[in-house]
Design an enzyme around this catalytic site. Structure first.
Site, mmCIF file in Angstrom:
data_model
loop_
_atom_site.group_PDB
_atom_site.id
_atom_site.type_symbol
_atom_site.label_atom_id
_atom_site.label_comp_id
_atom_site.label_asym_id
_atom_site.label_seq_id
_atom_site.Cartn_x
_atom_site.Cartn_y
_atom_site.Cartn_z
ATOM 1 N N ASN A 296 0.853 -1.196 0.000
ATOM 2 C CA ASN A 296 0.000 0.000 0.000
ATOM 3 C C ASN A 296 0.886 1.243 0.000
ATOM 4 O O ASN A 296 2.112 1.138 -0.079
ATOM 5 C CB ASN A 296 -0.958 -0.015 1.197
ATOM 6 C CG ASN A 296 -0.200 -0.055 2.503
ATOM 7 O OD1 ASN A 296 0.562 0.839 2.831
ATOM 8 N ND2 ASN A 296 -0.367 -1.146 3.250
ATOM 9 N N ASP B 175 -4.542 -6.260 5.214
ATOM 10 C CA ASP B 175 -5.587 -7.084 5.829
ATOM 11 C C ASP B 175 -5.663 -8.464 5.192
ATOM 12 O O ASP B 175 -6.224 -9.383 5.780
ATOM 13 C CB ASP B 175 -6.942 -6.382 5.690
ATOM 14 C CG ASP B 175 -7.050 -5.211 6.657
ATOM 15 O OD1 ASP B 175 -6.485 -5.299 7.759
ATOM 16 O OD2 ASP B 175 -7.681 -4.197 6.299
ATOM 17 N N LYS C 251 7.596 -17.533 -10.767
ATOM 18 C CA LYS C 251 6.944 -16.325 -11.286
ATOM 19 C C LYS C 251 5.644 -16.709 -12.016
ATOM 20 O O LYS C 251 5.668 -17.583 -12.890
ATOM 21 C CB LYS C 251 7.911 -15.609 -12.239
ATOM 22 C CG LYS C 251 7.398 -14.291 -12.731
ATOM 23 C CD LYS C 251 8.416 -13.611 -13.628
ATOM 24 C CE LYS C 251 7.792 -12.420 -14.314
ATOM 25 N NZ LYS C 251 8.645 -11.896 -15.362
ATOM 26 N N PHE D 187 -4.211 3.952 14.664
ATOM 27 C CA PHE D 187 -4.579 4.913 13.619
ATOM 28 C C PHE D 187 -5.759 4.318 12.854
ATOM 29 O O PHE D 187 -5.915 3.098 12.815
ATOM 30 C CB PHE D 187 -3.416 5.135 12.644
ATOM 31 C CG PHE D 187 -2.459 6.204 13.081
ATOM 32 C CD1 PHE D 187 -1.616 5.997 14.152
ATOM 33 C CD2 PHE D 187 -2.403 7.416 12.409
ATOM 34 C CE1 PHE D 187 -0.730 6.984 14.557
ATOM 35 C CE2 PHE D 187 -1.521 8.402 12.800
ATOM 36 C CZ PHE D 187 -0.678 8.191 13.880
ATOM 37 N N LYS E 60 -13.182 1.064 15.585
ATOM 38 C CA LYS E 60 -11.849 0.447 15.734
ATOM 39 C C LYS E 60 -11.307 0.665 17.152
ATOM 40 O O LYS E 60 -10.622 -0.197 17.705
ATOM 41 C CB LYS E 60 -10.876 1.015 14.690
ATOM 42 C CG LYS E 60 -11.166 0.458 13.305
ATOM 43 C CD LYS E 60 -10.285 1.034 12.226
ATOM 44 C CE LYS E 60 -10.711 0.465 10.875
ATOM 45 N NZ LYS E 60 -10.080 1.101 9.736
ATOM 46 N N LYS F 60 -10.462 -2.864 18.906
ATOM 47 C CA LYS F 60 -9.041 -3.182 19.114
ATOM 48 C C LYS F 60 -8.583 -2.843 20.533
ATOM 49 O O LYS F 60 -7.393 -2.863 20.821
ATOM 50 C CB LYS F 60 -8.198 -2.447 18.066
ATOM 51 C CG LYS F 60 -8.565 -2.881 16.633
ATOM 52 C CD LYS F 60 -7.792 -2.128 15.571
ATOM 53 C CE LYS F 60 -8.369 -2.373 14.195
ATOM 54 N NZ LYS F 60 -7.449 -2.992 13.258
HETATM 55 O O1 PMT Z 1 3.137 6.096 6.420
HETATM 56 P P1 PMT Z 1 2.650 7.440 5.918
HETATM 57 O O2 PMT Z 1 2.835 7.607 4.431
HETATM 58 O O3 PMT Z 1 3.193 8.579 6.720
HETATM 59 O O4 PMT Z 1 1.056 7.480 6.107
HETATM 60 C C1 PMT Z 1 0.509 7.497 7.384
HETATM 61 C C2 PMT Z 1 -0.655 6.497 7.504
HETATM 62 C C3 PMT Z 1 -1.820 6.972 6.669
HETATM 63 C C4 PMT Z 1 -0.221 5.102 7.062
HETATM 64 C C5 PMT Z 1 -1.015 6.423 9.021
HETATM 65 O O5 PMT Z 1 -1.234 7.679 9.483
HETATM 66 C C6 PMT Z 1 -2.229 5.561 9.264
HETATM 67 O O6 PMT Z 1 -3.356 5.967 9.161
HETATM 68 N N1 PMT Z 1 -1.935 4.285 9.629
HETATM 69 C C7 PMT Z 1 -2.945 3.230 9.779
HETATM 70 C C8 PMT Z 1 -3.174 2.588 8.445
HETATM 71 C C9 PMT Z 1 -4.157 1.429 8.587
HETATM 72 O O7 PMT Z 1 -3.784 0.305 8.389
HETATM 73 O O8 PMT Z 1 -5.341 1.790 8.988
HETATM 74 P P2 PMT Z 1 -6.528 0.766 9.326
HETATM 75 O O9 PMT Z 1 -7.690 1.642 9.570
HETATM 76 O O10 PMT Z 1 -6.593 -0.280 8.260
HETATM 77 O O11 PMT Z 1 -6.075 0.048 10.655
HETATM 78 C C10 PMT Z 1 -6.457 0.512 11.954
HETATM 79 C C11 PMT Z 1 -5.383 0.180 12.969
HETATM 80 O O12 PMT Z 1 -5.199 -1.228 13.058
HETATM 81 C C12 PMT Z 1 -4.021 0.775 12.650
HETATM 82 O O13 PMT Z 1 -3.436 1.208 13.833
HETATM 83 C C13 PMT Z 1 -3.268 -0.395 12.021
HETATM 84 O O14 PMT Z 1 -1.861 -0.305 12.304
HETATM 85 C C14 PMT Z 1 -3.876 -1.592 12.721
HETATM 86 N N2 PMT Z 1 -3.975 -2.821 11.891
HETATM 87 C C15 PMT Z 1 -4.585 -2.834 10.695
HETATM 88 C C16 PMT Z 1 -4.661 -4.005 9.969
HETATM 89 C C17 PMT Z 1 -4.123 -5.191 10.517
HETATM 90 N N3 PMT Z 1 -4.203 -6.341 9.859
HETATM 91 N N4 PMT Z 1 -3.538 -5.163 11.707
HETATM 92 C C18 PMT Z 1 -3.465 -4.003 12.409
HETATM 93 O O15 PMT Z 1 -2.903 -3.975 13.501
#
Ligand code: PMT
Length: 396
Positions: A203, A272, A282, A318, A332, A336
Site C-alpha cells: 500500500n 488485511d 513467477k 490509527f 476500531k 481493538k
Molecule cells: O506512512 P505514511 O505515508 O506517513 O502514512 C501514514 C498512515 C496513513 C499510514 C497512518 O497515518 C495511518 O493511518 N496508519 C494506519 C493505516 C491502517 O492500516 O489503517 P486501518 O484503519 O486499516 O487500521 C487501523 C489500525 O489497526 C491501525 O493502527 C493499524 O496499524 C492496525 N492494523 C490494521 C490491519 C491489521 N491487519 N492489523 C493491524 O494492527
C-alpha cells in the site's frame, strides 16, 4: 556529547563551555581542528572534560581516528563552538578532510553551531548561503551576537554568550523529557505480501507518520522500539529499529516486544489480506485469461495486542479512512481495545499517505479533538501530549 572547536580567537570560550556542561553532568568529548590548537591547548580541554581530546596534530589521538565513526554514532548532540566560516563551508558541501569535518559528516545527532567570525565574513553571501543550506538540513544555530570583534570592529559575528550556548545545548539534549523512563513501541510503514518470488501486494504508506512518532518520543526521553516495514527513511537517532515485511512478521514482533512497553502506537498500515498460496515460481501470463488471486485474511495485530493488554499499558491506533471517518474510527477504538485512535481522512489533500503533513482527529473514550493541518512531526508531538494527558504510566 561531542564539542567541536575550530580555530578562531573565540576558541578560548570552549574551556568555559566544557566546564559548564561538565557541571551539568554531560560527558563531553572534544574534537579540535589543527588551527584551534593554535589558540587553546588540547591539554586544557582534556583536563576540563576529563576525556582524551581528539586533535589532528595530537599524537595520542591516533587510535581515535579509527573510532571517529563510533564517536559520531554515540553522540547525542554535536556542538561546534566556535564554528568558523570555513567549517560552515565544509559542512555545507559535505567536505570531510580532518577529524572534525569527518566526524560531523558521519553523525546523525542534532548539530548545533555557534558561529564566530568577522562581520564581513558572516555577512558574505557565501556564508549566508551556507547557513541557509545547513539550516534547511536541520542544523541549529546559536548566535552570532553583535559585539566588539577581535579585528577591532563592532558588528555581528561575536560568538554567542556561554550561557546561551549551554542553554541551547541543554534544550536540544532533552527538550522536554516528559517521556523519560517510558518504553514506547511504534509501528510504521507498509507490509509486503508476496504473490510469487518477484511480486507482492502493498500500500502507499511511506512510514513518515510512524518515523515522526518514533523521533518525537525519543526526543522526549522515551526508550523507543520502532517496528518498521520496508521504507526508505533513516532510523531516527537513538531509536532501536526492527524490520518486518508481512503482517504476520509484524504480529510476531509485536507479540514479542509489546508486553514490555508502556505505550504502543500503531501507525503502520498492515495488509488485511495475503495470498492464500505464494507461487514458488513467477506467475506467467495466461493468454488473455483473467488471473484470479485467492486472498485470505491476515491477523489483526492491534486486536491481538489489545487482547493481551495488561493494566497500565496505553495503546494508540490509527484509522486510515475514506468515508464515515469518525464512525469507523470509533468502532476500531472499541474493537481493538485502544485508548486513543488517530482518525485520518486519507482523501484530504495534505493528509494520510506519503505526504509530510497530516490532518487528524484524536478520539478517546472521553472526547474528540480535531487538529488543523500540521507537519507529521507536530502531529506526533500532539499525539504524545494526549497520551500523557490520558495518563501513560512509567515502567518500574
Ligand atoms: O506512512 P505514511 O505515508 O506517513 O502514512 C501514514 C498512515 C496513513 C499510514 C497512518 O497515518 C495511518 O493511518 N496508519 C494506519 C493505516 C491502517 O492500516 O489503517 P486501518 O484503519 O486499516 O487500521 C487501523 C489500525 O489497526 C491501525 O493502527 C493499524 O496499524 C492496525 N492494523 C490494521 C490491519 C491489521 N491487519 N492489523 C493491524 O494492527
Amino acid at each position: 556529547m561531542v564539542l567541536g572547536v575550530t580555530g578562531g580567537i573565540a576558541a578560548y570560550k570552549a574551556a568555559e563551555i566544557v566546564s559548564r556542561l561538565k557541571k551539568l553532568g554531560a560527558d563531553v568529548r572534544v574534537i579540535m581542528t589543527k588551527n584551534a590548537c593554535e589558540f587553546i591547548t588540547p591539554l586544557t580541554l582534556e583536563t576540563l572534560s576529563a576525556n582524551p581530546v581528539v586533535c589532528d596534530t595530537f599524537e595520542r589521538a591516533r587510535t581515535w581516528e579509527v573510532e571517529h565513526i563510533a564517536l559520531a554514532a554515540r553522540a547525542d548532540l554535536f556542538l561546534i563552538a566556535p564554528a568558523t566560516a570555513n567549517l560552515m563551508a565544509k559542512m555545507a558541501t559535505g567536505l570531510a578532510d580532518d577529524m572534525l569535518s569527518t566526524t560531523v559528516l558521519a553523525t546523525r545527532a542534532p548539530v548545533l553551531l555557534a558561529p564566530a567570525m568577522n562581520t564581513a565574513m558572516w555577512e558574505h553571501p557565501a556564508t549566508q548561503e551556507n547557513r541557509e543550506r545547513l539550516a534547511r538540513r536541520g542544523v541549529r544555530f546559536v548566535g552570532p551576537a553583535e559585539g566588539h570583534l577581535a579585528c577591532g570592529t563592532t558588528g555581528k559575528g561575536h560568538i554567542a554568550s556561554v550561557e546561551d550556548i549551554v542553554a541551547q545545548a541543554c534544550a536540544l539534549l532533552c527538550p522536554v523529557c516528559d517521556l523519560q523512563g517510558r518504553r514506547v513501541l511504534v509501528t510504521a510503514g507498509p507490509t509486503r505480501e508476496p504473490l510469487d518470488p518477484v511480486r507482492y501486494l502493498t500500500n502507499r504508506s511511506s512510514g513518515k507518520m510512524g518515523y515522526a512518532l518514533a523521533e518525537a518520543a525519543a526526543a522526549r526521553g522515551a526508550e523507543v522500539t520502532l517496528l518498521t516495514g520496508p521504507v526508505s527513511l533513516d532510523v531516527p537517532h537513538g531509536v532501536h529499529a526492527l524490520r518486518f515485511e508481512t503482517t504476520q512478521d509484524l504480529l510476531a514482533l509485536a507479540l514479542e516486544h509489546g508486553p514490555a512497553q508502556d505505550i504502543v502506537i500503531q501507525a503502520a498500515a498492515p495488509a488485511d489480506y495475503r495470498a492464500q498460496e505464494v507461487a514458488p515460481y513467477k506467475i506467467k501470463k495466461a493468454d488473455g485469461e483473467p488471473l484470479t488471486l485467492s486472498l485470505v485474511e491476515n491477523p489483526d495485530v492491534a486486536k491481538a495486542l489489545g487482547e493481551r493488554k495488561r493494566p497500565g499499558q496505553l495503546f494508540v491506533g490509527f484509522a486510515a479512512e475514506t468515508n464515515d471517518v469518525l464512525a469507523h474510527a470509533r468502532q476500531k477504538l472499541e474493537r481493538k481495545r485502544l485508548d486513543l485512535i488517530v482518525a485520518n481522512d486519507v482523501t484530504r489533500p495534505g493528509a494520510g499517505f506519503d505526504v509530510d503533513t497530516n490532518i487528524v482527529t484524536l478520539i478517546s473514550r472521553e472526547d474528540m479533538r480535531e487538529l488543523p493541518i500540521l507537519s507529521k512531526r507536530e502531529v506526533a508531538d500532539r499525539i504524545l501530549d494526549r497520551v500523557l494527558e490520558l495518563g501513560a504510566p512509567a515502567s518500574d
